[in-house]
Structures are given as C-alpha cells and as structure tokens.
Design an enzyme around this catalytic site. Sequence first.
Site, PDB file in Angstrom:
ATOM      1  N   ARG A  13       0.719  -1.217  -0.035  1.00 14.52           N
ATOM      2  CA  ARG A  13      -0.107  -0.038   0.061  1.00 14.52           C
ATOM      3  C   ARG A  13       0.884   1.205   0.011  1.00 14.52           C
ATOM      4  O   ARG A  13       0.361   2.253  -0.102  1.00 14.52           O
ATOM      5  CB  ARG A  13      -0.857  -0.071   1.029  1.00 14.52           C
ATOM      6  N   GLY A  14       2.304   1.088  -0.128  1.00 18.78           N
ATOM      7  CA  GLY A  14       3.125   2.378   0.055  1.00 18.78           C
ATOM      8  C   GLY A  14       3.259   2.746  -1.391  1.00 18.78           C
ATOM      9  O   GLY A  14       2.689   2.194  -2.331  1.00 18.78           O
ATOM     10  N   LEU A 106      14.615  -3.802  -1.556  1.00 20.71           N
ATOM     11  CA  LEU A 106      14.452  -2.305  -2.166  1.00 20.71           C
ATOM     12  C   LEU A 106      14.918  -1.348  -0.824  1.00 20.71           C
ATOM     13  O   LEU A 106      14.636  -1.398  -0.186  1.00 20.71           O
ATOM     14  CB  LEU A 106      13.085  -2.056  -2.358  1.00 20.71           C
ATOM     15  N   GLY A 107      16.055  -0.523  -1.232  1.00 17.73           N
ATOM     16  CA  GLY A 107      16.743   0.077  -0.199  1.00 17.73           C
ATOM     17  C   GLY A 107      16.537   1.737  -0.911  1.00 17.73           C
ATOM     18  O   GLY A 107      15.274   2.008  -1.238  1.00 17.73           O
ATOM     19  N   SER A 108      17.674   2.389  -0.599  1.00 15.47           N
ATOM     20  CA  SER A 108      17.333   3.705  -0.806  1.00 15.47           C
ATOM     21  C   SER A 108      18.917   4.339  -1.286  1.00 15.47           C
ATOM     22  O   SER A 108      19.997   3.872  -0.698  1.00 15.47           O
ATOM     23  CB  SER A 108      17.172   4.806   0.321  1.00 15.47           C
ATOM     24  N   SER A 109      18.943   5.567  -1.977  1.00 14.78           N
ATOM     25  CA  SER A 109      20.205   5.837  -2.714  1.00 14.78           C
ATOM     26  C   SER A 109      20.956   6.560  -1.476  1.00 14.78           C
ATOM     27  O   SER A 109      22.087   7.062  -1.436  1.00 14.78           O
ATOM     28  CB  SER A 109      20.111   6.833  -3.649  1.00 14.78           C
ATOM     29  N   CYS A 110      20.255   6.680  -0.225  1.00 17.16           N
ATOM     30  CA  CYS A 110      20.989   7.609   0.988  1.00 17.16           C
ATOM     31  C   CYS A 110      22.155   6.571   1.750  1.00 17.16           C
ATOM     32  O   CYS A 110      22.563   6.791   2.547  1.00 17.16           O
ATOM     33  CB  CYS A 110      20.045   7.879   2.051  1.00 17.16           C
ATOM     34  N   LYS A 141      19.201   0.196   5.698  1.00 14.82           N
ATOM     35  CA  LYS A 141      19.282  -0.312   4.649  1.00 14.82           C
ATOM     36  C   LYS A 141      20.242  -1.022   4.071  1.00 14.82           C
ATOM     37  O   LYS A 141      20.355  -2.005   3.094  1.00 14.82           O
ATOM     38  CB  LYS A 141      18.964   0.876   3.662  1.00 14.82           C
ATOM     39  N   PRO A 164      16.737   2.521  -5.306  1.00 17.55           N
ATOM     40  CA  PRO A 164      16.344   3.475  -6.056  1.00 17.55           C
ATOM     41  C   PRO A 164      16.778   5.006  -5.651  1.00 17.55           C
ATOM     42  O   PRO A 164      16.963   5.344  -4.516  1.00 17.55           O
ATOM     43  CB  PRO A 164      14.647   3.289  -5.868  1.00 17.55           C
ATOM     44  N   LEU A 167      12.296   8.983  -5.336  1.00 15.31           N
ATOM     45  CA  LEU A 167      10.992   8.410  -5.981  1.00 15.31           C
ATOM     46  C   LEU A 167       9.733   9.337  -5.771  1.00 15.31           C
ATOM     47  O   LEU A 167       9.528  10.238  -4.690  1.00 15.31           O
ATOM     48  CB  LEU A 167      10.572   6.917  -5.668  1.00 15.31           C
ATOM     49  N   ARG A 188       2.586  22.104  -0.836  1.00 16.21           N
ATOM     50  CA  ARG A 188       2.854  23.584  -0.680  1.00 16.21           C
ATOM     51  C   ARG A 188       2.397  24.506  -1.618  1.00 16.21           C
ATOM     52  O   ARG A 188       1.686  25.427  -1.425  1.00 16.21           O
ATOM     53  CB  ARG A 188       4.393  23.792  -0.053  1.00 16.21           C
TER      54      ARG A 188
END
Length: 313
Positions: A13-14, A106-110, A141, A164, A167, A188
């Site tokens: 659901r994310g 799935l991770g993150s570019s951080c 991650k 990724p 996103l 905003r």
Amino acid sequence: MDRDAVTYIAGHRGLVGSAVWRHLESSGFARLVGRSSSKLDLKDRDATFSFFAETKPRYVVLAAAKVGGILANNTYPVDFLSDNVRIQVNVLDAALQHGVERVLFLGSSCIYPKFAEQPIREDSLLTGHLEPTNDAYAIAKIAGILHVQAVRRQYGLPWISAMPTNLYGPGDNFDPAGSHVMPAMIRRYDEAAAAGAPVVTNWGSGAPRREFLHVDDMAAACLHLLEHYDGPGQVNVGTGTDVTIKELAGVVAAAVGYEGSIEWDTSKPDGTPRKLLDVSTLRGSGWEPQISLEEGVRTTVEWYRTHAADRRN
C-alpha cells in the site's frame, strides 16, 4: 518469472509497493499477495513467520519500510533504525526458512557516502561517512543489502537488491511533517496557488541537486531486474540526470499553476549537496526510464488533487 506463482509484495500500500503491484498485475501476475500493516505487523517476528507458512510465496518484493524526509529522519533516528531493521530481518529470515526462490530487496540511495564521487557507482557503498540527517535509516538499508548478500553466499539463492533514487508519484506521502521533497513541494505549492499566497518559502538554499524517478518507472525496473539480473551487488535505479531543488520548484509551481514568488530559508539544512546515481549497470541490462520529470510531476499533481479523500496527508 512464473506469472502463476504466489508473489508477496511487502508494503503493497506504500508508494513503491502499490506501483509494483499495479505493474505486476498488468504484466499478468495472477496470484499477488499483500497485507496491510494493520493486519500484519512485520516487526512482529512470529506473525511474519506465520504469514509465510500460510501463504508460501515463491517470490517476494520487500518494499515495506518506515520512510520520511529530512525532518522525520533527523528527529526520530531510533524509530527509523529499529523499525526498518526488524522488518527486514523478519521478512528475509522468514523467506529463507520457507524456501522463497527469488527476493528483491528495495533500499534507498541514501546508503551511499555524503560526499561520494558523482555520479554514484554501486561500489561506493561503505567508502565514506553518511549524511548525518538520515544515517540511521541508511544503516538499516545497508544491513538489508548485506543480509541479501549473505544469503547468496551461504545458501546460493538468487536474491537481489535495488537502490532507487528519489521516487515520487501516485500514493506518495504528502504529510508536511513526514514527506520527501517532491510531495512536500506539491502540497505546499498547490495550497499556495489555491489561497493566492504571494510567497512560498522552501527549506535550504535550493542549490542541492537531486535525481527523481517516477514510481511507475521504478516498478517496471523491479520486474526487469527480477527477470534479467542475478548478482551480489545492489543495482542503482534512476534516470541518470538531476536538477537543482530550485529547478524542481519551478517545475512544481508550473504544474500547479502557482504564479507567486519563491523564497529560500537558508537557516534550514540542505542535506547532501548532490546525489546522482550511476545507472550504467541497469542500462547495460537493457532498461531505460520512460516518464519525464515534467510529465511525472503533472500527473502526480492530478492524482494529488483527485485523491483528496484517500491520500496520505
């Protein structure tokens, strides 16, 4: 990939999980499985193992995670570290015990060092200090990547990881207290346009450069990797191009029809000065993104406006 195999999408659901679900469904996967966090708390080890015993998935896409922007990561580092490590360990251990054939983590570019050479190659992992505002999330991650690599080494299973870039798209979190830069700007600027506000003030200087990938492109890349990649290293997923935050603000303002002034609060943190991924591994496997930034922002704004009753805000 067997389209008739049970395929579990953790975090369906994310932002990412829902896009992966849509893409796999449209690609003919007939036995997709998902559970909301209210029905299955992946931080609960016993519940997670029971779920795997009941559903017996052949494939797993691990997109479940506690996520947030700079403010949330910097304010609640314990939560981001503890929750994500528990989710990952429980899902990956359960997948191993129940014989899951193929896992995509799935991770993150951080995960990459704050001052990594640009564009960031996959082998930059663990070569320098992390960005302090989200180091706890990054460490979680990184633990997931190493967990997948360890399973490959010890058990020889074809599990893989993908990292990724930033996103955005349908299903994003638009809560100003916990969202990333793109959805925060969309909310905003849309509210400012509706109110006729003369000025919108953004965090930082606007100088940092960021890469943005539409989540539907990310979902397509996930299936591509599951069908065409089998290696121990994490694979970067992005567009290979970036824009400044100021340029992004202009794209968002145009998409929502905001015509007022844009100012910058330099007392607030910028975060990493630049974060552009080297996507040569992914492109070398035959995949390219299809959605431009302008088109992606425009359609995301449309989704945001038409889903006021059910979006996360």
